[in-house]
Design a protein around this motif. Sequence first.
Motif, PDB file in Angstrom:
ATOM      1  N   LEU A 108     -11.912  40.008  70.287  1.00 26.80           N
ATOM      2  CA  LEU A 108     -12.876  41.097  70.086  1.00 26.80           C
ATOM      3  C   LEU A 108     -14.302  40.606  69.874  1.00 26.80           C
ATOM      4  O   LEU A 108     -15.238  41.402  69.907  1.00 26.80           O
ATOM      5  N   GLY A 109     -14.493  39.324  69.610  1.00 25.78           N
ATOM      6  CA  GLY A 109     -15.828  38.820  69.338  1.00 25.78           C
ATOM      7  C   GLY A 109     -16.159  38.893  67.858  1.00 25.78           C
ATOM      8  O   GLY A 109     -15.353  39.346  67.039  1.00 25.78           O
ATOM      9  N   PRO A 110     -17.369  38.478  67.472  1.00 28.08           N
ATOM     10  CA  PRO A 110     -17.717  38.327  66.056  1.00 28.08           C
ATOM     11  C   PRO A 110     -17.979  39.645  65.321  1.00 28.08           C
ATOM     12  O   PRO A 110     -17.932  39.679  64.088  1.00 28.08           O
ATOM     13  N   HIS A 111     -18.277  40.735  66.045  1.00 37.53           N
ATOM     14  CA  HIS A 111     -18.650  41.983  65.373  1.00 37.53           C
ATOM     15  C   HIS A 111     -17.868  43.167  65.958  1.00 37.53           C
ATOM     16  O   HIS A 111     -18.452  44.063  66.585  1.00 37.53           O
ATOM     17  N   PRO A 112     -16.557  43.196  65.747  1.00 36.55           N
ATOM     18  CA  PRO A 112     -15.760  44.293  66.303  1.00 36.55           C
ATOM     19  C   PRO A 112     -16.059  45.615  65.600  1.00 36.55           C
ATOM     20  O   PRO A 112     -16.365  45.655  64.414  1.00 36.55           O
ATOM     21  N   SER A 113     -15.960  46.699  66.346  1.00 36.90           N
ATOM     22  CA  SER A 113     -16.169  48.024  65.779  1.00 36.90           C
ATOM     23  C   SER A 113     -14.943  48.442  64.967  1.00 36.90           C
ATOM     24  O   SER A 113     -13.867  47.829  65.053  1.00 36.90           O
ATOM     25  N   LEU A 114     -15.115  49.501  64.181  1.00 37.68           N
ATOM     26  CA  LEU A 114     -13.990  50.011  63.392  1.00 37.68           C
ATOM     27  C   LEU A 114     -12.852  50.447  64.303  1.00 37.68           C
ATOM     28  O   LEU A 114     -11.684  50.177  64.025  1.00 37.68           O
ATOM     29  N   HIS A 115     -13.194  51.103  65.421  1.00 41.66           N
ATOM     30  CA  HIS A 115     -12.149  51.548  66.342  1.00 41.66           C
ATOM     31  C   HIS A 115     -11.465  50.365  67.008  1.00 41.66           C
ATOM     32  O   HIS A 115     -10.253  50.400  67.272  1.00 41.66           O
ATOM     33  N   ALA A 116     -12.213  49.306  67.286  1.00 37.75           N
ATOM     34  CA  ALA A 116     -11.603  48.123  67.892  1.00 37.75           C
ATOM     35  C   ALA A 116     -10.589  47.489  66.946  1.00 37.75           C
ATOM     36  O   ALA A 116      -9.570  46.947  67.388  1.00 37.75           O
ATOM     37  N   LEU A 117     -10.856  47.562  65.631  1.00 36.99           N
ATOM     38  CA  LEU A 117      -9.935  46.984  64.652  1.00 36.99           C
ATOM     39  C   LEU A 117      -8.718  47.855  64.399  1.00 36.99           C
ATOM     40  O   LEU A 117      -7.598  47.363  64.267  1.00 36.99           O
ATOM     41  N   PHE A 118      -8.945  49.169  64.335  1.00 37.07           N
ATOM     42  CA  PHE A 118      -7.867  50.070  63.914  1.00 37.07           C
ATOM     43  C   PHE A 118      -7.335  50.971  65.017  1.00 37.07           C
ATOM     44  O   PHE A 118      -6.273  51.570  64.841  1.00 37.07           O
TER      45      PHE A 118
END
Length: 298
Positions: A108-118
């Motif tokens: 996901l890279g160094p700064h994933p979004s909240l949606h990318a995480l969950f």
Amino acid sequence: MTEFVETGFDQILQFTVPGRDARGRLVRLGPTLDTVLSAHAYPAPIRNLLAEALVLTALLGALLKDDQGQLTLQAQTQGGVVDLLACDYRDGEVRGYVRHDRARLDELGPHPSLHALFGDGYLAITFDLAATDQRYQGIVPLEGESLARACESYFFQSEQVPTLIRVGVHTENGQCVAGGMVVQHLPDGEEGRERLHARLDHPEWEHVAALAGSLRADELTDPDLSLEAVVWRLFHEEDEVRVTKGPVLTRGCRCTSDYYRDILARFGEAERAEMENEDGEIVVDCAFCSRLFPIRFE
């Protein structure tokens, strides 16, 4: 005369703006946060996520009037990079951990979004009141850019309380500092009374929200800026602002061998036998503090 010491790390600061029917809490986590984070070698995005969650847990837990009550914050999804985030607060003690897929996280890279995480996850906020043996829970979708926004939605949807939350996280030289503020509009009194004007467009709330919304993340994490100074910057033009120091915060993991023994004793003998290793022990791994507890039943 007792010398007044301004609030720095690991303590709640409570404040009210009586003329605007508003109350709030401020916190800045430092050493306690590092203690919690040190239990696992979290990568940076997960460390920052947990830091934000612990700030929210401390802020919401500090709203409890029941000293022995517990606030639990849990975020979960099916098939997400983050499988589970769990934090809780009780009597000034905070703890938390995150279970995640490291390989998928790295993609996901160094700064994933909240949606990318969950993904399509949800946030559950639970208040357990020990004094009355009551439990209140609200569940809201994990939408928006942060956990703080999901918590704001919870209060307005489940509690009908206009709420503004700000959180900041800063890491430098391996040390993590995280701060946060929650401000709420409580017209017509405190809890237990009907709130006739609990709406986002109430003029008193719009005024408070405009002032509180100007708070920057770097102000929340600046160790040279006391929490009292933060309140002063925001509300110094108000006729009256009251501040009171709340509980000191510590990392509190309630895991003990006796605690796990009591839980395991509820299982049948045959079930416990299936859990035992070759040495005849049931080894319990506490995810919160990363300790192993070997339990033996004779």
